[in-house]
Enzyme design. Structure first.
Site, PDB file in Angstrom:
ATOM      1  N   ALA A  33       0.448  -3.036   5.340  1.00 13.72           N
ATOM      2  CA  ALA A  33       0.677  -1.599   5.132  1.00 13.72           C
ATOM      3  C   ALA A  33       1.912  -1.381   4.255  1.00 13.72           C
ATOM      4  O   ALA A  33       2.825  -2.212   4.230  1.00 13.72           O
ATOM      5  CB  ALA A  33       0.846  -0.896   6.478  1.00 13.72           C
ATOM      6  N   PRO A  34       1.983  -0.251   3.551  1.00 14.85           N
ATOM      7  CA  PRO A  34       3.097   0.033   2.634  1.00 14.85           C
ATOM      8  C   PRO A  34       4.222   0.793   3.311  1.00 14.85           C
ATOM      9  O   PRO A  34       4.131   1.166   4.486  1.00 14.85           O
ATOM     10  CB  PRO A  34       2.421   0.911   1.586  1.00 14.85           C
ATOM     11  CG  PRO A  34       1.444   1.719   2.401  1.00 14.85           C
ATOM     12  CD  PRO A  34       0.950   0.791   3.482  1.00 14.85           C
ATOM     13  N   TRP A  35       5.285   1.052   2.519  1.00 19.56           N
ATOM     14  CA  TRP A  35       6.444   1.739   3.084  1.00 19.56           C
ATOM     15  C   TRP A  35       6.452   3.248   2.857  1.00 19.56           C
ATOM     16  O   TRP A  35       7.293   3.944   3.394  1.00 19.56           O
ATOM     17  CB  TRP A  35       7.748   1.165   2.554  1.00 19.56           C
ATOM     18  CG  TRP A  35       7.868   0.919   1.067  1.00 19.56           C
ATOM     19  CD1 TRP A  35       7.875  -0.289   0.442  1.00 19.56           C
ATOM     20  CD2 TRP A  35       8.045   1.889   0.025  1.00 19.56           C
ATOM     21  NE1 TRP A  35       8.035  -0.136  -0.919  1.00 19.56           N
ATOM     22  CE2 TRP A  35       8.145   1.194  -1.202  1.00 19.56           C
ATOM     23  CE3 TRP A  35       8.133   3.291   0.004  1.00 19.56           C
ATOM     24  CZ2 TRP A  35       8.320   1.846  -2.436  1.00 19.56           C
ATOM     25  CZ3 TRP A  35       8.301   3.938  -1.216  1.00 19.56           C
ATOM     26  CH2 TRP A  35       8.395   3.202  -2.407  1.00 19.56           C
ATOM     27  N   PRO A  71       3.700  -4.505   8.730  1.00 21.91           N
ATOM     28  CA  PRO A  71       4.327  -3.361   8.068  1.00 21.91           C
ATOM     29  C   PRO A  71       5.231  -3.844   6.942  1.00 21.91           C
ATOM     30  O   PRO A  71       5.566  -5.027   6.855  1.00 21.91           O
ATOM     31  CB  PRO A  71       5.142  -2.713   9.188  1.00 21.91           C
ATOM     32  CG  PRO A  71       5.494  -3.854  10.095  1.00 21.91           C
ATOM     33  CD  PRO A  71       4.336  -4.819  10.031  1.00 21.91           C
ATOM     34  N   SER A  88       1.167  -2.121  -4.332  1.00 21.39           N
ATOM     35  CA  SER A  88       1.216  -2.077  -5.794  1.00 21.39           C
ATOM     36  C   SER A  88       0.051  -2.846  -6.399  1.00 21.39           C
ATOM     37  O   SER A  88      -0.596  -3.669  -5.741  1.00 21.39           O
ATOM     38  CB  SER A  88       2.528  -2.683  -6.284  1.00 21.39           C
ATOM     39  OG  SER A  88       2.551  -4.084  -6.015  1.00 21.39           O
ATOM     40  N   GLU A 148      -6.180  -0.817  -1.787  1.00 21.07           N
ATOM     41  CA  GLU A 148      -5.820   0.557  -2.159  1.00 21.07           C
ATOM     42  C   GLU A 148      -4.474   0.446  -2.856  1.00 21.07           C
ATOM     43  O   GLU A 148      -3.455   0.219  -2.218  1.00 21.07           O
ATOM     44  CB  GLU A 148      -5.761   1.450  -0.927  1.00 21.07           C
ATOM     45  CG  GLU A 148      -5.905   2.938  -1.262  1.00 21.07           C
ATOM     46  CD  GLU A 148      -4.598   3.599  -1.641  1.00 21.07           C
ATOM     47  OE1 GLU A 148      -4.245   3.573  -2.841  1.00 21.07           O
ATOM     48  OE2 GLU A 148      -3.932   4.127  -0.755  1.00 21.07           O
ATOM     49  N   CYS A 188       0.454   7.626  -3.920  1.00 20.95           N
ATOM     50  CA  CYS A 188      -0.384   7.195  -5.046  1.00 20.95           C
ATOM     51  C   CYS A 188      -1.327   8.286  -5.515  1.00 20.95           C
ATOM     52  O   CYS A 188      -1.942   8.163  -6.584  1.00 20.95           O
ATOM     53  CB  CYS A 188      -1.153   5.923  -4.681  1.00 20.95           C
ATOM     54  SG  CYS A 188      -1.936   5.997  -3.071  1.00 20.95           S
ATOM     55  N   GLU A 235       3.183   3.923 -13.200  1.00 20.52           N
ATOM     56  CA  GLU A 235       3.444   4.698 -11.985  1.00 20.52           C
ATOM     57  C   GLU A 235       4.949   4.766 -11.706  1.00 20.52           C
ATOM     58  O   GLU A 235       5.600   3.740 -11.554  1.00 20.52           O
ATOM     59  CB  GLU A 235       2.717   4.057 -10.806  1.00 20.52           C
ATOM     60  CG  GLU A 235       2.777   4.876  -9.546  1.00 20.52           C
ATOM     61  CD  GLU A 235       1.917   4.298  -8.435  1.00 20.52           C
ATOM     62  OE1 GLU A 235       1.381   5.086  -7.637  1.00 20.52           O
ATOM     63  OE2 GLU A 235       1.790   3.057  -8.362  1.00 20.52           O
TER      64      GLU A 235
END
Length: 479
Positions: free
Chosen positions: A152-154, A179, A230, A251, A285, A381
Site C-alpha cells: 500500500a502507498p503513503w 504499508p 509509482s 494501480e 493519482c 506526475e
C-alpha cells in the site's frame, strides 16, 4: 525531557512481533517533521514467517462459506466505525492530514467499501451449467487465488489498505500487507482491530522499506502481487513477479486531464477543480492537476483559479479551516519544489509556488499557466498541490493534449453539450471519465487505469473478481 517513541510492530500469524533481527526505522509526523514512532524494518525472515502464516491459514479460510466471510467483514466494518477516532488520529499522525476531513471524507467511504465487499462475497456468480458436448455437463468454479502479497502507498494509507485486503479476504484469500515505511501506524492499528475478528494468519502486516516489498513479491508463496505506487515501483513488481508467473495487480501514477470547454459553468468548475486538485495536498493519482481550457475563456479561468488557490489554506491537522496538510516526506517536498524551480521561461506561476513555513513539509496551493505539451511538468506526475493550465483551440486539440501523456487513470470533461461530453468520454484514453465533476468514487464502480497507470481494477465487482481464478469442471452424464 525525552518523549518515549511509540513502538509499532509487525502482525504475523495473529501475534505482534518485532523484526527478527531487531532492526527498526523512524516514523516522522510530516506536519511537524518530528519522529514519533519506530517500526520494524522487516527482512527475509519476517517475510518468510508472514507468508508461512498466510499459507497455513489459506485452506481453512478458502473453505469458509461466503456468508461466514461476509459476517467477518461486516464485523470489521463495525469495529472500524466504533474506533473511528483512533483510526483518524493515527492516520493524521501518519500523514499530517486534517483531522476533520479525514473523519468526514475518508473513514466513512472506507467502512462503506468494506461493507460492499462483504456483500460481494455472496454474489460471486458464473455462467450457468450446460451441455456444450453430447453427454457432458460443464460448470465454472470461481476460486480464491491463494496468498496475496500487497503493498500500500503513503498517500491514503488506511483507505488503500482497505482496497487491498477487503476484496482479497472476501474472495477467500489470505493476505500479507506492507504499508509504506513512512505511514505504518494506521495499518498496524487496523491489525489490532482485525485481530479479534479473523482467524490467525488470514491477515498479516509486515512493516519495512522497498527491500521488504521486493522480498514479498519475489517470495515463492504468494499467487498474486498487488501494489499501489509509482510507475517505477510497478514495473519492478511486474518484473519480479514474472519470474514465477505471479498474477499482478498494479494501480500506478496518474496525470489527469481536466478539459474545460467554453460553455462550462466557470465558477462551479473552478471551485470543484481547486478542491479536486488540492485535496490531500494533490497527493492523489486522480487529482485534477492538468487543466485544459478553451482559448476563449482561458484568461478568465486562470484568474479565477488563481484566486481560488489564494483562498485555499494548508496547515496543521487540528486547524478546521484547512483543505489539506503537508506533503508526506522531505523527498516529496523536494520533488514538488523541483518542478517549480525547473519551469521553462514561457511558464508563469499565477499563485503559490513556494513552501509554507519552516516546520513540516507544507507547500502552497499553486497554479502554473503558459505551458506547452512537452514541458516536464505536463508530462510527469508532480504529486503535489500544483495545478497546470494549458489553452486549446478545439475539441480535436483538447483530445490530443489530454491523451498525450503516458498515464491513463482518470480524466474529466466540463461542458453543457451532451453530445460533446459523450464524444469526449468515448475518446479519452483513461480508465475513468467524469463529466462536470472530478474525483467522486463509489464502491460499486471500478477504479483503475490504462497505459503506465497500470492494470487491474480496485473497488466494484471487477475488483473483487481480480482476486479470483476460474476453473472449468466437466463431468460425464454416463456416470
Amino acid at each position: 525531557m525525552t518523549t518515549e517513541l511509540r513502538r509499532l510492530r509487525n502482525y504475523i500469524g495473529g501475534e505482534f512481533k518485532d523484526a527478527a533481527d531487531g532492526r527498526t526505522t523512524e516514523v516522522v509526523n510530516p506536519a511537524t517533521g518530528e519522529v514519533y514512532a519506530t517500526a520494524p524494518l522487516s527482512g527475509q525472515a519476517d517475510v518468510d514467517a508472514a507468508m508461512a502464516a498466510a499459507a497455513a491459514a489459506f485452506p481453512g479460510w478458502r473453505d469458509t462459506t461466503p456468508a461466514e466471510r461476509q459476517k467477518a467483514l461486516l464485523k470489521i466494518a463495525d469495529a472500524f466505525e466504533a474506533r473511528a477516532d483512533e483510526l483518524v488520529a493515527a492516520e493524521s499522525e501518519n500523514t499530517g492530514k486534517p483531522l476533520g476531513l479525514t473523519a468526514s471524507e475518508e473513514l466513512p467511504p472506507m467502512v462503506d467499501q468494506i461493507r460492499f465487499f462483504a456483500g460481494a462475497a455472496r454474489l460471486l456468480e458464473g455462467r450457468s451449467a450446460g451441455e456444450y458436448m453430447d453427454g457432458m455437463t460443464s460448470i465454472i468454479r470461481r476460486e480464491p487465488v491463494g496468498v496475496c502479497a500487497q503493498v500500500a502507498p503513503w498517500n491514503y494509507p488506511m483507505m488503500m489498505a482497505v482496497w487491498k485486503f477487503a476484496p482479497a479476504i472476501a474472495a477467500g484469500n489470505t493476505v500479507v500487507l506492507k504499508p509504506s515505511d513512512t505511514t505504518p501506524a494506521s495499518t498496524v492499528l487496523m491489525a489490532e482491530i482485525i485481530d479479534s475478528v479473523l482467524p490467525k494468519g488470514v491477515f498479516n502486516v509486515v512493516c519495512g522499506d522497498r527491500e521488504t516489498g521486493k522480498a514479498m513479491v519475489e517470495h515463492s508463496t504468494p499467487a498474486m502481487a498487488s501494489i499501489t505506487g509509482s510507475v517505477r515501483a510497478g514495473m519492478q513488481v511486474a518484473e519480479s513477479a514474472s519470474k514465477d508467473v505471479k498474477r499482478v495487480h498494479l494501480e500506478l501514477g496518474g496525470k489527469a486531464p481536466v478539459v474545460v470547454f467554453e460553455d462550462a459553468d466557470i465558477p462551479k468548475a473552478v471551485e470543484d477543480i481547486a478542491v479536486a486538485g488540492y485535496f490531500n495536498a494533490g497527493q492523489d493519482c486522480t487529482a485534477a492537476t492538468r487543466v485544459l481550457v478553451h482559448e476563449s475563456i482561458h484568461d478568465e479561468f486562470v484568474a479565477a483559479l488563481a484566486k481560488a488557490a489564494a483562498d485555499t489554506k494548508t496547515g496543521a491537522p487540528d486547524d478546521e479551516d484547512v483543505l489539506y496538510g503537508p506533503l508526506n516526506n522531505p523527498n516529496q517536498l523536494q520533488q514538488v519544489a523541483g518542478f517549480i524551480e525547473r519551469l521553462p521561461a514561457h511558464a508563469k506561476v499565477e499563485a503559490g509556488g513556494h513552501r509554507v513555513g519552516e516546520k513540516g513539509y507544507f507547500y502552497a496551493p499553486t497554479v502554473v499557466s503558459g505551458l506547452k505539451q512537452d514541458d516536464e511538468i505536463i508530462q510527469n506526475e508532480v504529486f503535489g498541490p500544483v495545478i497546470t493550465v494549458q489553452s486549446f483551440t478545439d475539441e480535436s486539440q483538447a483530445l490530443e493534449y489530454a491523451n498525450g501523456v503516458e498515464f491513463a487513470l482518470a480524466s474529466s470533461v466540463w461542458t453543457k453539450d451532451h453530445g460533446r461530453a459523450m464524444r469526449m468520454s468515448k475518446n479519452l484514453d483513461f480508465g475513468c471519465v467524469w463529466i462536470n465533476t472530478h474525483i467522486p468514487l463509489v464502491a460499486e464502480m471500478p477504479h483503475g487505469g490504462f497505459k503506465k497507470s497500470g492494470y487491474g481494477k480496485d473497488l466494484s465487482a471487477y475488483g473483487f473478481e481480480d482476486y479470483t481464478r476460474i476453473k472449468h469442471v466437466m463431468t460425464s452424464l454416463d456416470g
